[in-house]
Enzyme design. Sequence first.
Site, short mmCIF file in Angstrom:
data_model
loop_
_atom_site.label_atom_id
_atom_site.label_comp_id
_atom_site.label_asym_id
_atom_site.label_seq_id
_atom_site.Cartn_x
_atom_site.Cartn_y
_atom_site.Cartn_z
CG ASN A 71 -5.13 7.87 -0.40
OD1 ASN A 71 -4.89 7.25 0.63
ND2 ASN A 71 -6.30 8.46 -0.62
CG ASN A 72 -5.53 2.73 -4.81
OD1 ASN A 72 -5.79 1.69 -4.23
ND2 ASN A 72 -6.31 3.23 -5.75
CG HIS A 79 -1.88 1.17 1.21
ND1 HIS A 79 -3.14 1.09 0.66
CD2 HIS A 79 -1.76 2.44 1.67
CE1 HIS A 79 -3.76 2.24 0.78
NE2 HIS A 79 -2.94 3.08 1.40
CB CYS A 80 2.03 3.38 -2.65
SG CYS A 80 3.11 4.80 -2.94
N PRO A 81 1.41 5.17 0.31
CG PRO A 81 2.83 6.09 1.92
CD PRO A 81 2.61 4.85 1.12
#
Length: 353
Positions: free
Chosen positions: A74-75, A69-71
Amino acid sequence: MLLNWTVMILYNYFSAMFVGPGYVPLGWTPEKSQDCMYLQYCKVCQSYKAPRSHHCRKCNRCVMKMDHHCPWINNCCGYQNHASFTLFLLLAPLGCIHASFIFIMTMYTQLYNRISFGWSSVKIDMSAAKRDPRPIIPFGLSAFAASLFALGLALGTTIAVGMLFIIQMKVILTNKTSIESWIEEKAKDRIQYYQTGETFIFPYDMGSKWKNFRQVFTWSGIPEGDGLDWPVRDGCHQYSLTIEQLKQKADKRVRSVRYRAIENYSGVCCPVTKGVKTFFTTPCTEEPRIALSKGDLILATRGLKHWMYGEKILISAADGGIRERGWFPRNCVEKYQYDSETDQPVDGEKKSK
């Protein structure tokens, strides 16, 4: 050229953000009912976890071929947007390298035109250049400072994002994800610990870097497969990896240690009242913390010197019920002695921290 870099970077960035990784349909089950025994069941999505999928706590869905999950987008990075995300990681450093070249040459030429050599000193006059014609855009002290700052940002982005690109390409060329690389490492540790003599073969490696590359990057932009069924190498089948995950999950339950909370803990990231060492050694991870009340039971699965990670067993839930996972301070709990058959505390036995 800079506009071209900007357009390509933003296109892949927003594609990774809005296209998304692709989610396992709610209530999904395999076509053959007997295959359910090889899969984990997700209570949140009320469906079985398809091969290579994992449940993301941030997205609150089971993600197909989840990498992480990549901040920044945001997905999650997964099946549908893995190619766009990786292209973004490639194009951003290339654009920054181009910009760095422009900044360096600009500062060099402007400073060279303003430098004067004396018998005993070298002076730089930032007010004006020695040679005519003057530049269309004035280059003074503020412009020099801004260019230097932008150069630092460009070089920092090149190094940081470039390292992420290298990491992603390593897993793509072996047709893995970051999570699957971790599962493979744990499989080796499990086999070595129990001396079972097994040999774990990662089932989705096609044996060729080019074939693995083509699983993610295609001319159409649509990745291979449907995100639920995957081609596997000879000697493996569709559920080789999920079977290994079930073995690791069972091993995790065997190795877990039961603790009981002896102090209340609010669940804050950096607790001030639990000691200086606990405050400054809080785990640098996005994983949550769990609040504890005195008497709570926790199954600890891993830990650091001053922190532990585990699952809080809710007393009101039935056996195998809902559990809360997260980190908690080690000094808030003590080992819980109990009879494995009756699941009752052992009387008269001293508890150890």
